[in-house]
Design a protein around this motif. Structure first.
Motif, PDB file in Angstrom:
ATOM      1  N   GLY A 119      -4.687  -2.877   3.711  1.00  0.00           N
ATOM      2  CA  GLY A 119      -5.052  -3.729   2.551  1.00  0.00           C
ATOM      3  C   GLY A 119      -4.597  -5.176   2.569  1.00  0.00           C
ATOM      4  O   GLY A 119      -4.287  -5.816   1.591  1.00  0.00           O
ATOM      5  N   ILE A 120      -4.690  -5.734   3.969  1.00  0.00           N
ATOM      6  CA  ILE A 120      -4.318  -7.186   4.155  1.00  0.00           C
ATOM      7  C   ILE A 120      -5.892  -7.770   4.213  1.00  0.00           C
ATOM      8  O   ILE A 120      -6.407  -7.532   5.326  1.00  0.00           O
ATOM      9  CB  ILE A 120      -3.421  -7.439   5.383  1.00  0.00           C
ATOM     10  N   LYS A 121      -6.217  -8.805   3.375  1.00  0.00           N
ATOM     11  CA  LYS A 121      -7.567  -9.646   3.597  1.00  0.00           C
ATOM     12  C   LYS A 121      -7.252 -10.344   4.849  1.00  0.00           C
ATOM     13  O   LYS A 121      -6.248 -11.376   5.044  1.00  0.00           O
ATOM     14  CB  LYS A 121      -7.542 -10.195   2.183  1.00  0.00           C
ATOM     15  N   VAL A 122      -8.239 -10.441   5.746  1.00  0.00           N
ATOM     16  CA  VAL A 122      -8.361 -11.322   6.968  1.00  0.00           C
ATOM     17  C   VAL A 122      -9.243 -12.441   6.788  1.00  0.00           C
ATOM     18  O   VAL A 122     -10.402 -12.588   6.270  1.00  0.00           O
ATOM     19  CB  VAL A 122      -9.015 -10.791   8.076  1.00  0.00           C
ATOM     20  N   ILE A 123      -8.652 -13.520   6.577  1.00  0.00           N
ATOM     21  CA  ILE A 123      -9.472 -14.983   6.450  1.00  0.00           C
ATOM     22  C   ILE A 123      -9.352 -15.828   7.566  1.00  0.00           C
ATOM     23  O   ILE A 123      -8.605 -16.071   8.273  1.00  0.00           O
ATOM     24  CB  ILE A 123      -8.722 -15.829   5.310  1.00  0.00           C
ATOM     25  N   ALA A 124     -10.667 -16.340   7.857  1.00  0.00           N
ATOM     26  CA  ALA A 124     -10.891 -17.166   8.920  1.00  0.00           C
ATOM     27  C   ALA A 124     -10.708 -18.769   8.653  1.00  0.00           C
ATOM     28  O   ALA A 124     -11.441 -19.047   7.630  1.00  0.00           O
ATOM     29  CB  ALA A 124     -12.183 -16.716   9.550  1.00  0.00           C
ATOM     30  N   ALA A 125      -9.966 -19.522   9.472  1.00  0.00           N
ATOM     31  CA  ALA A 125     -10.003 -21.005   9.116  1.00  0.00           C
ATOM     32  C   ALA A 125     -11.345 -21.553  10.223  1.00  0.00           C
ATOM     33  O   ALA A 125     -10.945 -21.592  11.372  1.00  0.00           O
ATOM     34  CB  ALA A 125      -8.715 -21.529   9.715  1.00  0.00           C
ATOM     35  N   THR A 126     -12.319 -21.594   9.558  1.00  0.00           N
ATOM     36  CA  THR A 126     -13.552 -22.182  10.411  1.00  0.00           C
ATOM     37  C   THR A 126     -14.224 -23.233   9.460  1.00  0.00           C
ATOM     38  O   THR A 126     -14.547 -23.179   8.180  1.00  0.00           O
ATOM     39  CB  THR A 126     -14.360 -21.036  10.633  1.00  0.00           C
ATOM     40  N   GLU A 127     -14.989 -23.959   9.985  1.00  0.00           N
ATOM     41  CA  GLU A 127     -16.125 -25.119   9.373  1.00  0.00           C
ATOM     42  C   GLU A 127     -17.435 -24.452   9.232  1.00  0.00           C
ATOM     43  O   GLU A 127     -18.114 -24.992   8.480  1.00  0.00           O
ATOM     44  CB  GLU A 127     -16.084 -26.301  10.471  1.00  0.00           C
TER      45      GLU A 127
END
Length: 244
Positions: A169-177
């Motif tokens: 239940g943990i959202k995975v967020i990418a730091a990307t341009e």
């Protein structure tokens, strides 16, 4: 390499690997042959130990001892089990915040990221066994000792950690341009894990396909990117700002 964090010699390194010692990396002499050397190569491959082949001059710089063509770097910390850490964090009642590093290679960037993560209440940092910066003296110094205060997990592949995070239940967020969304367009209040990519390549495309969301930092100057440790700090403090 610090003398108290290294092992040298073929048999000594084989025994350390077989004893499940926490080894960050093994440096092997290019072109070396022999039965014992092959046994070491087998142990490295079997146990997924990070290794690289280098000229003998490199090994001679690492140690003045009789290295026999192999020098290993031992981690000064004990790595945590990912599943246990995630379960413990969720059970604590805190809103989980994890940081995943996709092969950050510069030890000073690594140390700076660890320091910022500790300051912003990150519950744990996840790195791959291969391809990333080691926890060595430079990383420890740059982290200002934070490396001893925040749990760090090693996984075979970042994808393994992603799948477990998402299943928990943990959202995975990418730091990307590679997105139109800025970090200010998305909610970071729910349980989340932020992925930061390597200095040159960024996040692996195969990893990027599997994330739940992507976000970038707005850049107004001519330079197309920030240093990864600086970018990571901005992301983590935006999480903190939204949650306070």
């Amino acid at each position: 390499m610090e003398k108290d964090t290294q092992i040298f010699g073929l048999r000594a390194i084989i025994e350390a690997i077989n004893a499940n010692s926490t080894i960050d990396k093994v440096f092997l002499q290019k072109g070396l042959k022999g039965e014992l050397f092959q046994e070491l190569e087998f142990a490295i491959k079997k146990n997924g130990v990070n290794a690289s082949y280098v000229p003998i001059e490199k090994l001679n710089k690492l140690t003045t001892n009789n290295h026999q063509g192999a020098v290993a770097q031992i981690s000064p910390i004990t790595f945590h089990d990912l599943e246990t850490l995630v379960e413990k964090t969720i059970a604590s009642g805190a809103t989980p915040l994890f940081l995943m590093l996709d092969q950050i290679s510069d030890v000073r960037n690594f140390g700076a990221i660890i320091r910022t993560a500790e300051c912003t209440g990150v519950n744990g940092i996840i790195v791959q066994k291969k391809g990333g910066a080691p926890v060595n003296g430079d990383a420890i110094k740059t982290s200002a000792g934070a490396v001893f205060k925040i749990p760090i997990c090693k996984v075979d592949h970042i994808k393994d950690a992603m799948f477990y995070m998402q299943a928990s239940g943990i959202k995975v967020i990418a730091a990307t341009e590679k997105t139109d969304n800025t970090i200010y367009d998305i909610s970071l209040k729910e349980p989340c894990a932020i992925i930061m990519g390597s200095e040159g390549r960024g996040i692996n495309p195969s990893v990027l396909k599997l994330v739940d969301a992507k976000a970038k930092l707005p850049l107004l100057g001519d330079i197309e990117s920030l240093n990864v440790s600086v970018a990571c700090g901005v992301f983590l403090y935006e999480v903190l700002r939204q949650r306070l």
